[in-house]
Design an enzyme around this catalytic site. Structure first.
Site, PDB file in Angstrom:
ATOM      1  N   GLY A  12       1.006  -1.207  -0.081  1.00  0.00           N
ATOM      2  CA  GLY A  12       0.015  -0.045   0.073  1.00  0.00           C
ATOM      3  C   GLY A  12       0.851   1.383  -0.052  1.00  0.00           C
ATOM      4  O   GLY A  12       1.887   1.460  -0.447  1.00  0.00           O
ATOM      5  N   ASP A  13       0.261   2.252  -0.431  1.00  0.00           N
ATOM      6  CA  ASP A  13       0.868   3.411  -0.155  1.00  0.00           C
ATOM      7  C   ASP A  13       1.558   3.729  -1.133  1.00  0.00           C
ATOM      8  O   ASP A  13       2.862   4.232  -1.079  1.00  0.00           O
ATOM      9  CB  ASP A  13       1.926   3.906   1.280  1.00  0.00           C
ATOM     10  CG  ASP A  13       1.213   3.483   2.732  1.00  0.00           C
ATOM     11  OD1 ASP A  13      -0.279   4.291   2.325  1.00  0.00           O
ATOM     12  OD2 ASP A  13       1.243   3.017   3.482  1.00  0.00           O
ATOM     13  N   ASN A  38      -9.585   1.944   6.730  1.00  0.00           N
ATOM     14  CA  ASN A  38      -8.267   2.027   7.488  1.00  0.00           C
ATOM     15  C   ASN A  38      -7.038   2.311   5.780  1.00  0.00           C
ATOM     16  O   ASN A  38      -5.892   2.602   5.898  1.00  0.00           O
ATOM     17  CB  ASN A  38      -8.237   0.513   7.313  1.00  0.00           C
ATOM     18  CG  ASN A  38      -8.000  -0.887   6.486  1.00  0.00           C
ATOM     19  OD1 ASN A  38      -8.972   0.027   5.465  1.00  0.00           O
ATOM     20  ND2 ASN A  38      -7.736  -1.655   6.208  1.00  0.00           N
ATOM     21  N   HIS A  41      -6.211   7.509   0.132  1.00  0.00           N
ATOM     22  CA  HIS A  41      -5.704   8.486  -0.928  1.00  0.00           C
ATOM     23  C   HIS A  41      -4.914   9.985  -0.351  1.00  0.00           C
ATOM     24  O   HIS A  41      -6.007  10.508  -0.040  1.00  0.00           O
ATOM     25  CB  HIS A  41      -6.462   7.771  -1.987  1.00  0.00           C
ATOM     26  CG  HIS A  41      -6.938   6.275  -1.598  1.00  0.00           C
ATOM     27  ND1 HIS A  41      -6.631   5.945  -2.183  1.00  0.00           N
ATOM     28  CD2 HIS A  41      -8.490   6.416  -0.829  1.00  0.00           C
ATOM     29  CE1 HIS A  41      -7.637   4.697  -1.086  1.00  0.00           C
ATOM     30  NE2 HIS A  41      -8.615   5.406  -1.161  1.00  0.00           N
ATOM     31  N   ASP A 329      11.996  10.765  -7.823  1.00  0.00           N
ATOM     32  CA  ASP A 329      11.943  11.627  -7.161  1.00  0.00           C
ATOM     33  C   ASP A 329      12.804  12.611  -5.716  1.00  0.00           C
ATOM     34  O   ASP A 329      13.611  13.225  -5.893  1.00  0.00           O
ATOM     35  CB  ASP A 329      11.594  13.135  -7.012  1.00  0.00           C
ATOM     36  CG  ASP A 329      10.232  12.681  -6.641  1.00  0.00           C
ATOM     37  OD1 ASP A 329       8.962  11.706  -7.408  1.00  0.00           O
ATOM     38  OD2 ASP A 329       9.593  13.848  -5.473  1.00  0.00           O
TER      39      ASP A 329
END
EC number: 6.3.4.4
Length: 427
Positions: A12-13, A38, A41, A329
């Site tokens: 995730g993330d 949970n 975004h 980046d």
């Protein structure tokens, strides 16, 4: 008819929200198929940050939003997010599957108490009631959105569930029980606000497919948190793979393109094996520069080098035919960059992820080391203009996993995106 799916390839993330937001400008429907609040975004539009936990990321682009049967919904959180949209003059049309299960206050409390009881063996849940709600779903005792449309049914199911949960809360956890009337009063207010949106979403999607609409399916979390194929038990409580989209009423065979989102480094929140974890100044630098804190809990994320075993596994399980690489980046001004290509344990080389968490906790990563790049690449808009070191990093990933990196995200803003495959511009 065109159906696209966006899937996280790690824990995730990965930056799915930004990619989904960008693609959603040409989408008619965006569908979320799993998880609850949970998942977080984060989307930046005109220097304004939006954080959603339940609403699909495509909501800012005017796409019609569907919360599918596999989503577990906290009505209070959903109402809060809808009010935030209204406050920012963003209009949206939302449909809630009548089969979606509803998170209740006792789910949240049980989640919290269960984590406390585990002590040092805790999983690291967000304590949002997700697991207990899914447990009721599997146990076939949960309250669904359709039950909110008939107050008598809701009252009866609430009474049955609350009697059972209060007994557990009192006798096992020695905690104060919930009051039936308090919950009923609070949820009646939620029902009055949300009942207009509760419907049979499969029929809506079938009509959309038959009329040639463009649909984007949005996965929450990532492959390595899948309840079946992740690093169990340090996983989420739902299926995060593309196969879970069948619960929305969309056959996998109809999905035209499947893109996996890959962060240029790894991160995970909470406990569990993390083979490439970076402890020390470099990990701290990446965390701070990349603002790697949970959008749901604000917990600092653990940071690691990119692990190709997780990416290969995700590609295989989800049949991904495109990748988007995010946050490259963030890796500038690091002398050496590493990519994990295998694991080593007691003299054995693993080119796959072992099932045993005990083994995973003790394997050593086998790294390919790359020379870092110093240049700030956030304002680069053409692939050819990237530093050669950055391109070597990207192209090594492509060769190893056998899938093209079609999109590069070099910042949270929509415009900081490079497309290497025109297909994703012209959807």
């Amino acid at each position: 008819m065109s159906i696209y799916a966006v899937i996280g390839t790690q824990w995730g993330d990965e930056g799915k929200g930004k990619i989904i937001d960008f693609l959603s400008s040409k989408i008619d429907y965006v569908v979320r198929f799993n998880g609850g609040n949970n998942a977080g975004h984060t989307i930046v539009v005109n220097n304004k940050k939006f954080i959603f936990n339940l609403l699909p990321s495509g909501v800012l682009q005017g796409a019609k939003c569907i919360l599918g049967p596999g989503v577990v919904i906290d009505p209070l959180i959903l109402i809060k997010e809808l009010e935030a949209l209204k406050h920012n003059n963003i209009k949206t049309e939302i449909f809630i599957s009548d089969k979606a299960h509803i998170i209740m206050p006792y789910h949240i409390k049980l989640d919290e108490l269960n984590e406390q009881k585990k002590g040092v063996y805790k999983i690291g849940t967000t304590k949002r009631g997700i697991g207990p709600c899914y447990a009721d779903k599997i146990n076939r005792t949960g309250i669904r959105a359709v039950d909110l449309l008939d107050i008598k049914i809701f009252e009866r199911k609430l009474k049955i569930n609350l009697d059972e949960k209060n007994e557990i809360i009192e006798k096992i956890y020695n905690h104060k029980p919930f009051n039936y009337d308090d919950i009923l009063s609070k949820y009646k207010k939620c029902i009055a606000i949300l009942q207009y949106a509760i419907t049979n979403t499969e029929e809506i999607l079938n009509q959309a497919i038959n009329s040639g609409k463009i649909i984007l399916i949005e996965g929450a979390q990532g492959t390595m948190l899948d309840i079946e194929h992740g690093t169990f038990p340090f996983v989420t409580s739902s299926n995060t793979l593309i196969t879970a989209t069948t619960g929305c009423g969309i056959p996998i065979s109809k999905i035209k393109e499947k893109i996996g989102i890959v962060k240029a480094f790894s991160s995970r929140v909470g406990s569990g094996p993390f083979v490439t974890e970076i402890l020390g100044p470099i990990g701290d630098k990446i965390r701070e520069k990349g603002q790697e804190y949970g959008s749901t809990t604000n917990r600092p994320r653990r940071i690691g080098w990119l692990d190709l075993l997780t990416i290969k596994k995700s590609i295989s399980l989800n049949e991904l035919n495109h990748l988007a690489l995010t946050k490259l980046d963030i890796l500038n001004n690091i002398e050496d960059l590493k990519i994990c290509t295998a694991y080593e344990f007691k003299g054995k080389i693993y080119d796959y992820i072992p099932t045993s968490c005990e083994i995973l906790e003790n394997v050593k990563p086998v790294y390919k080391v790359f020379k870092g790049f110093k240049q700030n690449i956030r304002n680069i808009s053409h692939y050819e203009d990237l530093p050669i070191e950055a391109k070597e990093y990207i192209e090594f990933i492509e060769r190893e996993v056998g899938v093209q990196i079609s999109i590069l995200s070099l910042g949270a803003e929509r415009e900081k995106t490079i497309f290497r495959n025109q297909k994703w511009i012209n959807i």
